[in-house]
Design a protein around this motif. Structure first.
Motif, PDB file in Angstrom:
ATOM      1  N   THR A  13     -48.948 -39.510 117.042  1.00  0.00           N
ATOM      2  CA  THR A  13     -48.778 -40.739 116.282  1.00  0.00           C
ATOM      3  C   THR A  13     -49.801 -41.779 116.731  1.00  0.00           C
ATOM      4  OG1 THR A  13     -47.265 -41.668 117.920  1.00  0.00           O
ATOM      5  CG2 THR A  13     -46.270 -40.338 116.142  1.00  0.00           C
ATOM      6  N   GLY A  14     -49.797 -42.896 116.035  1.00  0.00           N
ATOM      7  CA  GLY A  14     -50.639 -44.011 116.447  1.00  0.00           C
ATOM      8  C   GLY A  14     -50.273 -44.519 117.829  1.00  0.00           C
ATOM      9  N   SER A  15     -49.001 -44.439 118.163  1.00  0.00           N
ATOM     10  CA  SER A  15     -48.559 -44.857 119.502  1.00  0.00           C
ATOM     11  C   SER A  15     -49.121 -43.940 120.584  1.00  0.00           C
ATOM     12  CB  SER A  15     -47.032 -44.875 119.581  1.00  0.00           C
ATOM     13  OG  SER A  15     -46.510 -45.823 118.694  1.00  0.00           O
ATOM     14  N   LEU A  16     -49.255 -42.662 120.277  1.00  0.00           N
ATOM     15  CA  LEU A  16     -49.886 -41.743 121.233  1.00  0.00           C
ATOM     16  C   LEU A  16     -51.342 -42.148 121.442  1.00  0.00           C
ATOM     17  CD1 LEU A  16     -50.191 -39.239 123.031  1.00  0.00           C
ATOM     18  CD2 LEU A  16     -50.553 -37.904 120.940  1.00  0.00           C
ATOM     19  N   VAL A  17     -52.022 -42.477 120.360  1.00  0.00           N
ATOM     20  CA  VAL A  17     -53.418 -42.922 120.470  1.00  0.00           C
ATOM     21  C   VAL A  17     -53.506 -44.162 121.354  1.00  0.00           C
ATOM     22  CG1 VAL A  17     -55.405 -43.808 119.198  1.00  0.00           C
ATOM     23  CG2 VAL A  17     -54.067 -41.910 118.259  1.00  0.00           C
ATOM     24  N   ALA A  18     -52.587 -45.107 121.155  1.00  0.00           N
ATOM     25  CA  ALA A  18     -52.574 -46.319 121.981  1.00  0.00           C
ATOM     26  C   ALA A  18     -52.330 -45.978 123.450  1.00  0.00           C
ATOM     27  CB  ALA A  18     -51.513 -47.286 121.471  1.00  0.00           C
ATOM     28  N   THR A  31     -46.466 -48.704 125.195  1.00  0.00           N
ATOM     29  CA  THR A  31     -47.122 -48.582 123.890  1.00  0.00           C
ATOM     30  C   THR A  31     -46.156 -48.155 122.795  1.00  0.00           C
ATOM     31  OG1 THR A  31     -47.780 -46.297 124.371  1.00  0.00           O
ATOM     32  CG2 THR A  31     -49.395 -48.034 124.882  1.00  0.00           C
ATOM     33  N   GLY A  32     -44.926 -47.846 123.181  1.00  0.00           N
ATOM     34  CA  GLY A  32     -43.929 -47.427 122.205  1.00  0.00           C
ATOM     35  C   GLY A  32     -44.025 -45.971 121.811  1.00  0.00           C
ATOM     36  N   TRP A  33     -44.864 -45.217 122.509  1.00  0.00           N
ATOM     37  CA  TRP A  33     -44.993 -43.797 122.180  1.00  0.00           C
ATOM     38  C   TRP A  33     -43.716 -43.043 122.529  1.00  0.00           C
ATOM     39  CZ3 TRP A  33     -46.802 -39.589 125.722  1.00  0.00           C
ATOM     40  CH2 TRP A  33     -46.887 -38.372 125.052  1.00  0.00           C
ATOM     41  N   VAL A  34     -43.097 -43.399 123.649  1.00  0.00           N
ATOM     42  CA  VAL A  34     -41.862 -42.761 124.076  1.00  0.00           C
ATOM     43  C   VAL A  34     -40.813 -43.846 124.295  1.00  0.00           C
ATOM     44  CG1 VAL A  34     -40.760 -41.447 125.929  1.00  0.00           C
ATOM     45  CG2 VAL A  34     -43.038 -40.824 125.177  1.00  0.00           C
ATOM     46  N   GLN A  35     -39.672 -43.682 123.642  1.00  0.00           N
ATOM     47  CA  GLN A  35     -38.567 -44.613 123.874  1.00  0.00           C
ATOM     48  C   GLN A  35     -37.542 -43.999 124.824  1.00  0.00           C
ATOM     49  OE1 GLN A  35     -39.379 -44.061 120.365  1.00  0.00           O
ATOM     50  NE2 GLN A  35     -40.755 -45.801 120.494  1.00  0.00           N
ATOM     51  N   HIS A  36     -37.322 -42.699 124.718  1.00  0.00           N
ATOM     52  CA  HIS A  36     -36.345 -41.994 125.549  1.00  0.00           C
ATOM     53  C   HIS A  36     -37.020 -40.758 126.141  1.00  0.00           C
ATOM     54  CE1 HIS A  36     -33.324 -44.499 123.678  1.00  0.00           C
ATOM     55  NE2 HIS A  36     -33.778 -44.128 122.495  1.00  0.00           N
ATOM     56  N   PHE A  37     -36.730 -40.501 127.385  1.00  0.00           N
ATOM     57  CA  PHE A  37     -37.284 -39.323 128.037  1.00  0.00           C
ATOM     58  C   PHE A  37     -36.312 -38.172 127.829  1.00  0.00           C
ATOM     59  CE2 PHE A  37     -39.155 -42.949 130.106  1.00  0.00           C
ATOM     60  CZ  PHE A  37     -40.485 -42.607 130.133  1.00  0.00           C
ATOM     61  N   ARG A  38     -36.680 -37.285 126.924  1.00  0.00           N
ATOM     62  CA  ARG A  38     -35.837 -36.128 126.627  1.00  0.00           C
ATOM     63  C   ARG A  38     -36.597 -34.873 127.000  1.00  0.00           C
ATOM     64  NH1 ARG A  38     -33.642 -38.469 120.949  1.00  0.00           N
ATOM     65  NH2 ARG A  38     -32.356 -40.091 121.854  1.00  0.00           N
ATOM     66  N   LYS A  39     -36.720 -33.967 126.044  1.00  0.00           N
ATOM     67  CA  LYS A  39     -37.390 -32.702 126.334  1.00  0.00           C
ATOM     68  C   LYS A  39     -38.878 -32.867 126.613  1.00  0.00           C
ATOM     69  CE  LYS A  39     -34.679 -29.089 124.175  1.00  0.00           C
ATOM     70  NZ  LYS A  39     -34.745 -27.970 123.248  1.00  0.00           N
ATOM     71  N   ILE A  40     -39.516 -33.749 125.867  1.00  0.00           N
ATOM     72  CA  ILE A  40     -40.969 -33.897 126.033  1.00  0.00           C
ATOM     73  C   ILE A  40     -41.240 -35.003 127.047  1.00  0.00           C
ATOM     74  CG2 ILE A  40     -43.131 -34.514 124.919  1.00  0.00           C
ATOM     75  CD1 ILE A  40     -42.260 -33.038 122.491  1.00  0.00           C
ATOM     76  N   MET A  41     -41.693 -34.579 128.218  1.00  0.00           N
ATOM     77  CA  MET A  41     -42.035 -35.517 129.271  1.00  0.00           C
ATOM     78  C   MET A  41     -43.455 -36.010 129.013  1.00  0.00           C
ATOM     79  SD  MET A  41     -40.570 -32.858 132.021  1.00  0.00           S
ATOM     80  CE  MET A  41     -41.250 -31.615 130.928  1.00  0.00           C
TER      81      MET A  41
END
Length: 92
Positions: free
Chosen positions: A69-74, A14-24
């Motif tokens: 964000t909207g991506s989180l909603v998706a 959904t594009g909410w996360v592009q890279h896995f960093r601190k926030i899993m």
């Protein structure tokens, strides 16, 4: 139940996360789900503190808030659909 793998896949697709960093993403999703269920005070600040307590990761407030964000909603919508489908398979 939602597996960590499924949550990560939904987050990236959904594009909410592009890279896995601190926030899993799996920890974030479970913090939202369980944080709203368990707390009487439902604020983003309370959810951020719950995330920090659960993961041991300290975040500046904006690092957490900017994830809404909207991506989180998706992503969350996709996960809800998966859960509904699983329930329908069990009882349908």
């Amino acid at each position: 139940m939602l597996s960590d793998k499924l949550i990560r896949e939904a987050a990236t697709e959904t594009g909410w996360v592009q890279h896995f960093r601190k926030i899993m993403p799996e920890a974030f999703v479970w913090t939202l789900a369980l944080g709203f269920a368990a707390n009487t005070e439902r604020t983003i600040a309370t959810l951020r503190r719950a995330f920090e307590k659960a993961t041991g990761v300290k975040l500046v407030p904006s690092a957490f808030y900017d994830r809404f964000t909207g991506s989180l909603v998706a992503c969350l919508s996709r996960l809800v659909v998966v859960l509904i489908d699983r329930i329908m398979d069990l009882f349908g």
